[in-house]
Design an enzyme around this catalytic site. Structure first.
Site, PDB file in Angstrom:
ATOM      1  CG  ASP A   1      47.957 105.544  32.703  1.00  0.00           C
ATOM      2  OD1 ASP A   1      47.423 104.502  33.124  1.00  0.00           O
ATOM      3  OD2 ASP A   1      47.500 106.199  31.753  1.00  0.00           O
ATOM      4  CG  ASN A   2      44.489 108.113  33.838  1.00  0.00           C
ATOM      5  OD1 ASN A   2      45.374 108.648  33.171  1.00  0.00           O
ATOM      6  ND2 ASN A   2      43.472 107.486  33.292  1.00  0.00           N
TER       7      ASN A   2
ATOM      8  NE  ARG B   1      44.297 112.791  24.958  1.00  0.00           N
ATOM      9  CZ  ARG B   1      42.993 112.671  24.852  1.00  0.00           C
ATOM     10  NH1 ARG B   1      42.369 113.245  23.861  1.00  0.00           N
ATOM     11  NH2 ARG B   1      42.315 111.978  25.723  1.00  0.00           N
TER      12      ARG B   1
ATOM     13  CG  ASP C   1      45.094 112.090  32.974  1.00  0.00           C
ATOM     14  OD1 ASP C   1      45.486 113.271  33.060  1.00  0.00           O
ATOM     15  OD2 ASP C   1      45.775 111.191  32.482  1.00  0.00           O
TER      16      ASP C   1
ATOM     17  NE  ARG D   1      50.397 111.994  34.104  1.00  0.00           N
ATOM     18  CZ  ARG D   1      49.149 112.210  33.708  1.00  0.00           C
ATOM     19  NH1 ARG D   1      48.268 111.241  33.777  1.00  0.00           N
ATOM     20  NH2 ARG D   1      48.790 113.376  33.215  1.00  0.00           N
TER      21      ARG D   1
ATOM     22  NE  ARG E   1      46.221 117.862  31.758  1.00  0.00           N
ATOM     23  CZ  ARG E   1      46.024 116.563  31.783  1.00  0.00           C
ATOM     24  NH1 ARG E   1      44.876 116.060  32.189  1.00  0.00           N
ATOM     25  NH2 ARG E   1      46.984 115.736  31.438  1.00  0.00           N
TER      26      ARG E   1
ATOM     27  N   GLY F   1      53.153 107.591  28.471  1.00  0.00           N
ATOM     28  CA  GLY F   1      53.744 108.934  28.365  1.00  0.00           C
ATOM     29  C   GLY F   1      52.716 109.958  27.941  1.00  0.00           C
TER      30      GLY F   1
HETATM   31  P1  AMP Z   1      43.952 108.420  28.980  1.00  0.00           P
HETATM   32  O1  AMP Z   1      43.120 107.184  29.029  1.00  0.00           O
HETATM   33  O2  AMP Z   1      43.274 109.587  28.334  1.00  0.00           O
HETATM   34  O3  AMP Z   1      44.508 108.769  30.312  1.00  0.00           O
HETATM   35  O4  AMP Z   1      45.186 108.092  28.007  1.00  0.00           O
HETATM   36  C1  AMP Z   1      46.016 106.970  28.127  1.00  0.00           C
HETATM   37  C2  AMP Z   1      47.260 107.165  27.313  1.00  0.00           C
HETATM   38  O5  AMP Z   1      46.939 107.341  25.938  1.00  0.00           O
HETATM   39  C3  AMP Z   1      48.097 108.372  27.700  1.00  0.00           C
HETATM   40  O6  AMP Z   1      49.433 108.042  27.525  1.00  0.00           O
HETATM   41  C4  AMP Z   1      47.651 109.420  26.699  1.00  0.00           C
HETATM   42  O7  AMP Z   1      48.633 110.410  26.506  1.00  0.00           O
HETATM   43  C5  AMP Z   1      47.440 108.578  25.454  1.00  0.00           C
HETATM   44  N1  AMP Z   1      46.451 109.179  24.536  1.00  0.00           N
HETATM   45  C6  AMP Z   1      45.112 109.272  24.716  1.00  0.00           C
HETATM   46  N2  AMP Z   1      44.536 109.860  23.647  1.00  0.00           N
HETATM   47  C7  AMP Z   1      45.529 110.161  22.777  1.00  0.00           C
HETATM   48  C8  AMP Z   1      45.580 110.784  21.491  1.00  0.00           C
HETATM   49  N3  AMP Z   1      44.481 111.211  20.880  1.00  0.00           N
HETATM   50  N4  AMP Z   1      46.791 110.914  20.917  1.00  0.00           N
HETATM   51  C9  AMP Z   1      47.903 110.492  21.513  1.00  0.00           C
HETATM   52  N5  AMP Z   1      47.935 109.888  22.707  1.00  0.00           N
HETATM   53  C10 AMP Z   1      46.762 109.726  23.345  1.00  0.00           C
HETATM   54 MG    MG Z   2      45.771 109.630  31.314  1.00  0.00          MG
END
Ligand code: AMP
Ligand code: MG
Length: 488
Positions: free
Chosen positions: A244-245, A90, A254, A175, A168, A87
């Site tokens: 998810d990306n 952030r 992402d 996704r 953004r 989900g």
């Molecule tokens: P990402 O690898 O950046 O695409 O993130 C993978 C998942 O982790 C997604 O669900 C993001 O929303 C969550 N996520 C990444 N960094 C954070 C953070 N600092 N705080 C909360 N959720 C995060």
């Molecule tokens: Mg992501």
């Protein structure tokens, strides 16, 4: 219409968390234009309330009020393994302006933050901002970045850094992971809502078709096949191609530990946390295919509405088999243009592949090599061509060049016209890691001039920009191994 699914199982109303003393780090006037946001002579929004809005400290400006900011639920496969619910941990979706969803990434915790702090650091926000805008200027489908707003709020990552919010934009941030989420919950109604929304708003050609969900799958798959061909052609490595990306609109989304190739290594891994090299440059097409298989599994219940389970599986399996074919066609188109080959000839794929092999063997700088290829004259002699000096295997490149010159001789365009066309697909300027890193280090000391400068240069990546020549050069040896981790 912004995110289409209403109800707590799909999205939660979430307000951004206040951030102390926000300040502008960078702002994209091109994005402002996209959403019809007037800017003043200092190239910032005319309406001063936008700083607080994009920091997440306000939900309205003089002209807009975002009543229901949300974070949405999705799931996904990370590094090939089912990760369950993720989900927007952030990213908070404020709402829609001029057909674009406006998301604030790093605006604080949401119900999906799990153990995370909901924040993003200045370093990763600048990288996402610059790369989004650079990719757009390269003609590659991507989410856009309107601004980075900084704050001195301390953030712990591997070291202590400071926070930033990246604003953004995309027509939709839905996704593959959104489909996987509701498939894992066996919620066919929600799957249907997602698919119906995408068809109505973003894939109107699939409408009123007997097999509209199958067509939707095919179209998403096609857009993503074309997207990876774009990445390969420009030497872009995404770094974290988890499901998810992956955008259902075929956009690059992402931005994390991405990287553009400097020296060409076919198996280059840009994300230093990717120990197995799952997301290496040469694996991106096959990984995108894998992600399309995740989407196909998730959409299976939709195809089963009109078909038996066995039939639906067969239909989707053969739809998936189209991916490598669509990808190969897109790849060939891009690379033929990169080499200035406009007449179709059987041997062209071999010619392209042999060049890439020679470049790999000699670790030749990817971007400058293709750019210089355009300046070659049809009647040159292989040994006169300066770029042969970039290759260790001179004999190999001379042999290749002899073949290439013979091939060019059969092209109808004169040298100048071909050069002009090739310069429109072989960029001179890309967001090299060492350039981003330098801009980030200055920005961490409150000097945003390099971010501004890079934004300007990368907005015209195909122009010569003689005054910015230094920004086109490959990194010096001591800059070649800047480590980019997942930490952001
Ligand atoms: P990402 O690898 O950046 O695409 O993130 C993978 C998942 O982790 C997604 O669900 C993001 O929303 C969550 N996520 C990444 N960094 C954070 C953070 N600092 N705080 C909360 N959720 C995060
Ligand atoms: Mg992501």
């Amino acid at each position: 219409m912004a995110f289409p699914l209403k109800g707590d199982d799909a999205a939660r109303q979430t307000s951004p968390t206040l951030i102390p003393n926000p300040y502008w780090v960078s702002f994209s006037t091109s994005c402002a234009e996209l959403i019809g946001l007037p800017v003043s002579s200092d190239r910032l929004p005319l309406d001063k309330k936008w700083l607080e809005l994009l920091a997440g400290n306000a939900l309205e400006t003089e002209s807009i009020h975002f009543a229901t900011p949300i974070a949405s639920a999705y799931s996904g496969h990370q590094f090939g393994v089912w990760a369950g619910q993720l989900g927007d941990g952030r990213a908070i979706l404020l709402g829609e302006i001029a057909g674009q969803e406006l998301q604030l990434k790093g605006a604080g915790k949401t119900p999906y933050s799990r153990m995370g702090d909901g924040r993003a650091v200045l370093r990763s926000s600048i990288r996402e901002f610059l790369c989004s805008e650079a990719m757009h200027s390269l003609g590659i489908p991507t989410s856009r970045a309107l601004a980075v707003v900084g704050s001195k709020l301390p953030i712990m990552r591997e070291t202590r850094e400071t926070a930033a919010v990246c604003a953004r934009l995309a027509p939709s941030f839905i996704r593959v992971g959104h489909f996987e989420h509701f498939a894992s919950l066996q919620n066919v109604d929600r799957l249907r809502e997602l698919a119906d929304y995408l068809i109505a708003e973003h894939y109107p050609d699939c409408l009123n078709n007997k097999n509209s969900y199958l067509r939707l799958f095919n179209e998403i798959s096609k857009r993503n096949a074309e997207l990876v061909a774009h990445w390969q052609a420009v030497g872009f490595c995404h770094g974290v191609l988890n499901s998810d990306n992956i955008s259902t609109l075929g956009l690059t989304i992402d931005y994390g530990p991405f990287g553009f190739l400097d020296q060409f290594e076919i198996d280059h891994v840009c994300n230093h946390s990717d120990h197995s090299g799952r997301y290496a440059y040469h694996r991106q097409p096959q990984i995108m295919h894998w992600n399309m298989a995740c989407l196909a599994s998730a959409m299976l219940p939709l195809i089963e509405i009109d078909h038996s389970s066995a039939e639906a599986q067969t239909i989707l399996r053969s739809a998936l088999e189209e991916f490598p074919i669509m990808y190969a066609a897109a790849w060939q188109k891009r690379f033929r243009e990169k080499l200035g080959l406009y007449l179709l000839e059987d041997g062209d794929t071999g010619l392209i592949e042999r060049l890439l092999q020679l470049m790999h063997d000699s670790r030749v700088d990817y971007t400058t090599l293709f750019r210089r290829l355009g300046a070659i004259k049809k009647d040159a002699l292989p040994e006169e061509i300066l770029l042969r000096d970039d290759f260790i295997d001179r004999e190999g490149i001379d042999l290749w060049m002899t073949e290439y010159l013979a091939r060019l001789a059969r092209e109808l365009l004169d040298d100048e016209s071909r050069n002009t066309l090739m310069n429109k697909v072989n960029p001179k300027y890309i967001l090299r890691n060492h350039l981003a890193q330098h801009a980030i280090e200055l920005a961490q000391n409150d000097d945003f001039s390099e971010v501004e400068k890079l934004l300007k240069i990368l907005t015209k990546p195909f122009d010569e920009q003689a005054e910015n020549e230094a920004y086109s050069r490959p990194p010096a040896p001591h800059h070649q191994s800047i480590a980019v981790s997942c930490s952001s």
